[in-house]
Design a protein around this motif. Structure first.
Motif, PDB file in Angstrom:
ATOM      1  N   ARG A   1      15.101  96.029 -81.950  1.00 22.57           N
ATOM      2  CA  ARG A   1      13.849  95.316 -81.584  1.00 22.57           C
ATOM      3  C   ARG A   1      13.136  95.159 -82.807  1.00 22.57           C
ATOM      4  O   ARG A   1      12.444  94.277 -83.239  1.00 22.57           O
ATOM      5  CB  ARG A   1      12.965  96.243 -80.582  1.00 22.57           C
ATOM      6  CG  ARG A   1      13.631  96.051 -79.024  1.00 22.57           C
ATOM      7  CD  ARG A   1      12.481  96.661 -77.983  1.00 22.57           C
ATOM      8  NE  ARG A   1      12.960  96.956 -76.722  1.00 22.57           N
ATOM      9  CZ  ARG A   1      13.280  98.048 -76.353  1.00 22.57           C
ATOM     10  NH1 ARG A   1      13.045  99.129 -76.939  1.00 22.57           N
ATOM     11  NH2 ARG A   1      13.987  98.011 -75.113  1.00 22.57           N
TER      12      ARG A   1
ATOM     13  N   LEU B   1      11.741  91.655 -84.319  1.00 19.09           N
ATOM     14  CA  LEU B   1      10.631  91.562 -84.690  1.00 19.09           C
ATOM     15  C   LEU B   1      10.351  91.259 -86.288  1.00 19.09           C
ATOM     16  O   LEU B   1       9.374  90.323 -86.757  1.00 19.09           O
ATOM     17  CB  LEU B   1       9.775  92.663 -84.271  1.00 19.09           C
ATOM     18  CG  LEU B   1       9.535  92.843 -82.857  1.00 19.09           C
ATOM     19  CD1 LEU B   1       8.765  94.026 -82.336  1.00 19.09           C
ATOM     20  CD2 LEU B   1       8.918  91.604 -82.162  1.00 19.09           C
TER      21      LEU B   1
ATOM     22  N   CYS C   1       3.345  99.267 -84.065  1.00 16.65           N
ATOM     23  CA  CYS C   1       2.526  98.672 -83.165  1.00 16.65           C
ATOM     24  C   CYS C   1       1.454  97.517 -83.651  1.00 16.65           C
ATOM     25  O   CYS C   1       1.328  96.506 -83.123  1.00 16.65           O
ATOM     26  CB  CYS C   1       2.060  99.610 -82.260  1.00 16.65           C
ATOM     27  SG  CYS C   1       2.657 100.700 -81.142  1.00 16.65           S
TER      28      CYS C   1
ATOM     29  N   ASN D   1       2.004  94.012 -83.098  1.00 18.84           N
ATOM     30  CA  ASN D   1       1.144  93.958 -82.013  1.00 18.84           C
ATOM     31  C   ASN D   1       1.896  94.159 -80.476  1.00 18.84           C
ATOM     32  O   ASN D   1       1.960  93.453 -79.801  1.00 18.84           O
ATOM     33  CB  ASN D   1       0.477  92.465 -81.946  1.00 18.84           C
ATOM     34  CG  ASN D   1      -0.588  92.273 -80.929  1.00 18.84           C
ATOM     35  OD1 ASN D   1      -1.427  93.322 -80.504  1.00 18.84           O
ATOM     36  ND2 ASN D   1      -0.800  91.135 -80.419  1.00 18.84           N
ATOM     37  N   ARG D   2       2.499  95.189 -80.696  1.00 18.98           N
ATOM     38  CA  ARG D   2       3.165  95.740 -79.478  1.00 18.98           C
ATOM     39  C   ARG D   2       2.775  97.079 -78.844  1.00 18.98           C
ATOM     40  O   ARG D   2       1.904  97.875 -79.722  1.00 18.98           O
ATOM     41  CB  ARG D   2       4.790  96.122 -79.745  1.00 18.98           C
ATOM     42  CG  ARG D   2       5.373  94.657 -80.091  1.00 18.98           C
ATOM     43  CD  ARG D   2       5.601  93.825 -78.871  1.00 18.98           C
ATOM     44  NE  ARG D   2       6.646  92.648 -78.580  1.00 18.98           N
ATOM     45  CZ  ARG D   2       6.476  91.608 -79.501  1.00 18.98           C
ATOM     46  NH1 ARG D   2       5.219  91.493 -80.124  1.00 18.98           N
ATOM     47  NH2 ARG D   2       7.074  90.765 -79.227  1.00 18.98           N
ATOM     48  N   ASN D   3       3.116  97.435 -77.694  1.00 20.34           N
ATOM     49  CA  ASN D   3       2.563  98.634 -77.131  1.00 20.34           C
ATOM     50  C   ASN D   3       3.594  99.704 -77.618  1.00 20.34           C
ATOM     51  O   ASN D   3       4.745  99.313 -77.625  1.00 20.34           O
ATOM     52  CB  ASN D   3       2.837  98.698 -75.476  1.00 20.34           C
ATOM     53  CG  ASN D   3       2.423  99.764 -74.735  1.00 20.34           C
ATOM     54  OD1 ASN D   3       2.730 100.814 -74.796  1.00 20.34           O
ATOM     55  ND2 ASN D   3       1.402  99.608 -73.799  1.00 20.34           N
TER      56      ASN D   3
ATOM     57  N   TYR E   1       7.200 100.141 -76.424  1.00 20.15           N
ATOM     58  CA  TYR E   1       8.427  99.405 -76.822  1.00 20.15           C
ATOM     59  C   TYR E   1       9.217 100.033 -77.735  1.00 20.15           C
ATOM     60  O   TYR E   1      10.240  99.552 -77.954  1.00 20.15           O
ATOM     61  CB  TYR E   1       7.581  98.050 -77.313  1.00 20.15           C
ATOM     62  CG  TYR E   1       8.557  96.779 -77.512  1.00 20.15           C
ATOM     63  CD1 TYR E   1       9.081  96.174 -76.608  1.00 20.15           C
ATOM     64  CD2 TYR E   1       8.830  96.373 -79.090  1.00 20.15           C
ATOM     65  CE1 TYR E   1       9.691  94.904 -76.815  1.00 20.15           C
ATOM     66  CE2 TYR E   1       9.739  95.480 -79.210  1.00 20.15           C
ATOM     67  CZ  TYR E   1       9.973  94.633 -78.071  1.00 20.15           C
ATOM     68  OH  TYR E   1      10.710  93.385 -78.226  1.00 20.15           O
TER      69      TYR E   1
END
Length: 76
Positions: free
Chosen positions: A6, A10, A52, A56-58, A61
């Protein structure tokens, strides 16, 4: 997909090199390589927080692999 996968995905989507992501995280390129290859199993809380903000992820993740993530999301 692993957490490392991930991060790599990203990073590439954002057009960053490992070195550039390292600078944003306050770590060296070698650390980013270790994150992406899965050599680091438990990321530091401060690293997760920065990831994060950058992507811009929780936080969830960057904590769980796909199977674990799916289970956690069902709990929510």
């Amino acid at each position: 997909m692993t957490v490392g996968d991930r991060i790599r995905q990203l990073r590439k989507e954002k057009g960053l090199t490992q070195e550039e992501l390292g600078e944003l995280l306050g770590v060296k390129k070698a650390a980013v390589q270790k994150y992406e290859s899965g050599q680091v199993q438990n990321l530091k809380q401060s690293t997760i927080q920065k990831l994060c903000e950058i992507f811009n992820r929780n936080p969830i993740y960057f904590i769980f692999n796909d199977l674990e993530l799916e289970k956690e999301l069902k709990k929510m």
